[in-house]
Design an enzyme around this catalytic site. Structure first.
Site, PDB file in Angstrom:
ATOM      1  N   LYS A  67       0.800  -1.373  -0.014  1.00  0.00           N
ATOM      2  CA  LYS A  67       0.064  -0.115  -0.049  1.00  0.00           C
ATOM      3  C   LYS A  67       0.884   1.242   0.134  1.00  0.00           C
ATOM      4  O   LYS A  67       1.626   1.302   0.746  1.00  0.00           O
ATOM      5  CB  LYS A  67      -0.979   0.021   1.219  1.00  0.00           C
ATOM      6  CG  LYS A  67      -1.752   1.240   1.483  1.00  0.00           C
ATOM      7  CD  LYS A  67      -2.566   1.292   2.526  1.00  0.00           C
ATOM      8  CE  LYS A  67      -3.215   2.573   2.814  1.00  0.00           C
ATOM      9  NZ  LYS A  67      -3.866   2.416   4.488  1.00  0.00           N
ATOM     10  N   LYS A 124      -9.803  12.767   8.678  1.00  0.00           N
ATOM     11  CA  LYS A 124      -9.246  12.522  10.204  1.00  0.00           C
ATOM     12  C   LYS A 124      -9.299  13.774  10.932  1.00  0.00           C
ATOM     13  O   LYS A 124      -8.645  14.955  10.534  1.00  0.00           O
ATOM     14  CB  LYS A 124      -7.825  11.830   9.988  1.00  0.00           C
ATOM     15  CG  LYS A 124      -7.780  10.643   9.402  1.00  0.00           C
ATOM     16  CD  LYS A 124      -6.334   9.992   9.144  1.00  0.00           C
ATOM     17  CE  LYS A 124      -6.158   8.881   8.271  1.00  0.00           C
ATOM     18  NZ  LYS A 124      -7.145   7.583   8.833  1.00  0.00           N
ATOM     19  N   ASP A 127     -12.113   7.294   3.976  1.00  0.00           N
ATOM     20  CA  ASP A 127     -10.909   6.956   4.886  1.00  0.00           C
ATOM     21  C   ASP A 127     -10.587   5.552   4.679  1.00  0.00           C
ATOM     22  O   ASP A 127      -9.723   5.230   5.455  1.00  0.00           O
ATOM     23  CB  ASP A 127     -11.080   7.503   6.128  1.00  0.00           C
ATOM     24  CG  ASP A 127      -9.941   7.537   6.975  1.00  0.00           C
ATOM     25  OD1 ASP A 127      -8.843   7.602   6.362  1.00  0.00           O
ATOM     26  OD2 ASP A 127      -9.942   7.497   8.205  1.00  0.00           O
ATOM     27  N   GLU A 172      -9.328   3.956   2.038  1.00  0.00           N
ATOM     28  CA  GLU A 172      -8.823   4.457   0.806  1.00  0.00           C
ATOM     29  C   GLU A 172      -8.005   3.320   0.442  1.00  0.00           C
ATOM     30  O   GLU A 172      -7.634   2.970  -0.848  1.00  0.00           O
ATOM     31  CB  GLU A 172      -8.449   5.783   0.565  1.00  0.00           C
ATOM     32  CG  GLU A 172      -6.990   6.110   1.050  1.00  0.00           C
ATOM     33  CD  GLU A 172      -6.744   5.672   2.370  1.00  0.00           C
ATOM     34  OE1 GLU A 172      -5.761   5.175   3.053  1.00  0.00           O
ATOM     35  OE2 GLU A 172      -7.708   5.924   3.420  1.00  0.00           O
ATOM     36  N   ARG A 176      -7.327   0.086   0.523  1.00  0.00           N
ATOM     37  CA  ARG A 176      -8.187  -1.011   0.126  1.00  0.00           C
ATOM     38  C   ARG A 176      -8.617  -0.846  -1.490  1.00  0.00           C
ATOM     39  O   ARG A 176      -8.458  -1.949  -2.168  1.00  0.00           O
ATOM     40  CB  ARG A 176      -9.151  -1.753   0.923  1.00  0.00           C
ATOM     41  CG  ARG A 176     -10.292  -0.844   0.813  1.00  0.00           C
ATOM     42  CD  ARG A 176     -11.427  -1.315   2.272  1.00  0.00           C
ATOM     43  NE  ARG A 176     -11.063  -0.921   3.577  1.00  0.00           N
ATOM     44  CZ  ARG A 176     -11.466  -1.180   4.673  1.00  0.00           C
ATOM     45  NH1 ARG A 176     -12.490  -1.866   4.669  1.00  0.00           N
ATOM     46  NH2 ARG A 176     -10.828  -0.822   5.696  1.00  0.00           N
TER      47      ARG A 176
END
Length: 502
Positions: free
Chosen positions: A266, A278, A350, A352, A354
């Site tokens: 990632k 966040k 949030d 993101e 994946r």
């Protein structure tokens, strides 16, 4: 820093070692151990009383230092190992790291390490012990001062002698430099601020590996990814002013290719959370480490490109981008289409990572590897479940999972296998698309793994490693100083070199 092995002699377990700083490991409750006798011969018959006076019980990682004037060694560091039955490879690493920091602080230039290695479990060969000790010294003394206006002096020994190990263990030291350099690269990438490590910077790191070690690099630009239909990845990237970079680094063996593996990391160089921003307590200021998975696979690539394990072709894949807020950013409720045609309703911007991994995994599977392993700082739920010392492992293959667990143990990195419970997949159902990108809060790390599984070719051995808790350490632990740990590099290198494709 140079490492060498020095056998013991019949006269003394310290052999003919000479230097300015000696480190000895002592087990608890065993007055007859040879190293205690050697230490007593060195420091005098009153040693046991001195240990008692200073309440030294040889508890794990308990350290006691003796300074000596006008004689060699000028400093003697004693480190506790605990009871013999509990002494293992992890305990050896922790003790060596703690003692190495203490010894380096004394200013020693020539360090000798003597430990009761015969008390380790039978499967711990001298070569394994030598590698563990040498890695512990080098990695525990790592200091990142790139962003200080004035570097602080950080003493390191010039030579390190592993006492009691014969020349046969020297072979283990030959790979030390490559592995540690890979860990250090991963640490540097994770620790650098997001205005330094951008998607382009990750591509530049891959290029440096390719140029230095003759690997092959392909970087797909936004238009290339559009042509491949990578709507999930590009949906995340569209809110940033920085262009995405899809990185594909290939390391080929010198001889015939017997197996092929893909390592997917990632690569979110900064994660604001998008419109699901966040907020306080979410550590938004630390979201530079959301590319810890890409750092791990690039660090592993740095090591493997130099080591070139026979017969293994390694593909390293990173879908690098930022997750930002702008007029062009993806909205909660948007639907994106991954490159395999699956549609995804974004119910949380949030979640993101994946999405980027979905297209990266599809790409990796098209290479027809024998196994795929992805690493990601994917979920806070995994941190809640396993804490900061253990990473989660999900896999469709028992053999692959066992191989990774064993490789992690050999590399000093801890994993715990988690379930891919099929009934939890219902939490990802969407009323308007093929699936949502998040499920309910309970079991969040499991539904995240189930989401990724939908983008992996059926029956292809695959493992997902959630390293969200282990990629960073506020206070330091074991071989890792405070900050970025480089977690995952040693496991991947061990696994690829062992040829365990599952």
């Amino acid at each position: 820093m140079q490492f060498r092995c020095l056998p013991a002699t019949s006269a003394t377990p310290l052999g003919d070692w000479s230097g300015d700083t000696l480190v000895l490991g002592l087990l608890a409750g065993d007055d007859g151990q040879p190293l205690l006798g050697a230490l007593e011969a060195l420091l005098g018959a009153g040693l046991r009383q001195r240990l008692e006076q200073r309440a030294f019980k040889a508890k794990p990682a308990e350290v006691l230092a003796f300074e000596r004037v006008g004689v060699e060694p000028a400093a003697v560091v004693v480190v506790g190992l605990g009871e013999a039955e509990g002494f293992n490879l992890d305990g050896l690493r922790s003790a060596v790291a703690k003692a190495a920091r203490t010894a380096a602080a004394s200013g020693g230039r020539h360090l000798g390490l003597a430990f009761p290695l015969t008390s380790l479990p039978a499967e711990t060969t001298p070569a394994i012990a030598a590698a563990a000790m040498a890695e512990a010294v080098r990695l525990s003394l790592y200091a990142d001062q790139r962003f200080r206006s004035e570097a602080e002096p950080k003493p390191r020994p010039d030579t390190v002698t592993l006492i009691g190990l014969d020349d046969a263990a020297d072979t283990a030291l030959s790979r030390l430099g490559a592995v540690c350099a890979g860990v250090e690269l991963a640490r540097e990438l994770v620790a650098a601020p997001p205005n330094v490590v951008t998607p382009q910077a990750l591509a530049d790191a891959a290029l440096a590996i390719a140029e230095a070690y003759g690997a092959e690099l392909k970087v797909l630009e936004r238009s290339d990814c559009q042509a491949l239909g990578m709507g999930a990845y590009l949906g995340v990237a569209q809110g940033s002013d920085l262009p995405p970079k899809f990185i594909h680094l290939t390391i080929r063996p010198e001889g015939d290719i017997q197996r092929r593996v893909a390592l997917v990391g990632k690569g979110l160089t900064f994660d604001s959370g998008g419109y699901n921003l966040k907020t306080g307590g979410s550590q938004i200021e630390m979201m530079k480490y959301d590319m810890g998975g890409s750092a791990a696979v690039l660090g592993a690539a740095r090591a493997l490109a130099e080591l070139r394990p026979a017969g293994v072709e390694v593909h390293v894949i990173v879908a690098a981008c930022e997750n930002m807020i702008s007029g062009g950013a993806v909205h909660p409720g948007d639907i994106v289409t991954a490159s395999n045609g699956k549609t995804i309703e974004i119910n949380n911007t949030d979640a993101e990572g994946r999405l980027t991994l979905a297209d990266a995994l599809i790409y990796a599977c098209k290479l027809e590897p024998d196994a795929v392993v992805d690493l990601a700082t994917l979920t806070g739920a995994c941190v809640i479940a396993l804490g900061e010392e253990i990473a989660g492992l999900w896999s469709t293959s028992d053999a692959l999972a066992a191989a990774l667990l064993q490789s992690g143990q050999m590399g000093g990195e801890s994993f715990w296998r988690m379930p891919l419970r099929a009934s939890y997949r219902s939490g990802l159902k969407s009323p308007v698309a093929d699936m949502k990108n998040t499920g309910p809060r309970p079991g969040g790390s499991i539904t995240a793994a189930l989401f990724l599984q939908d983008f992996v070719t059926k029956d292809l051995p695959w493992a997902h490693l959630d390293i969200a808790g282990t990629v960073w350490s506020d206070k330091g632990r074991g071989m890792d100083p405070a900050g970025a740990t480089g977690f995952g590099v040693r496991t991947l290198v061990q696994w690829v070199q062992a040829g365990a494709t599952g």
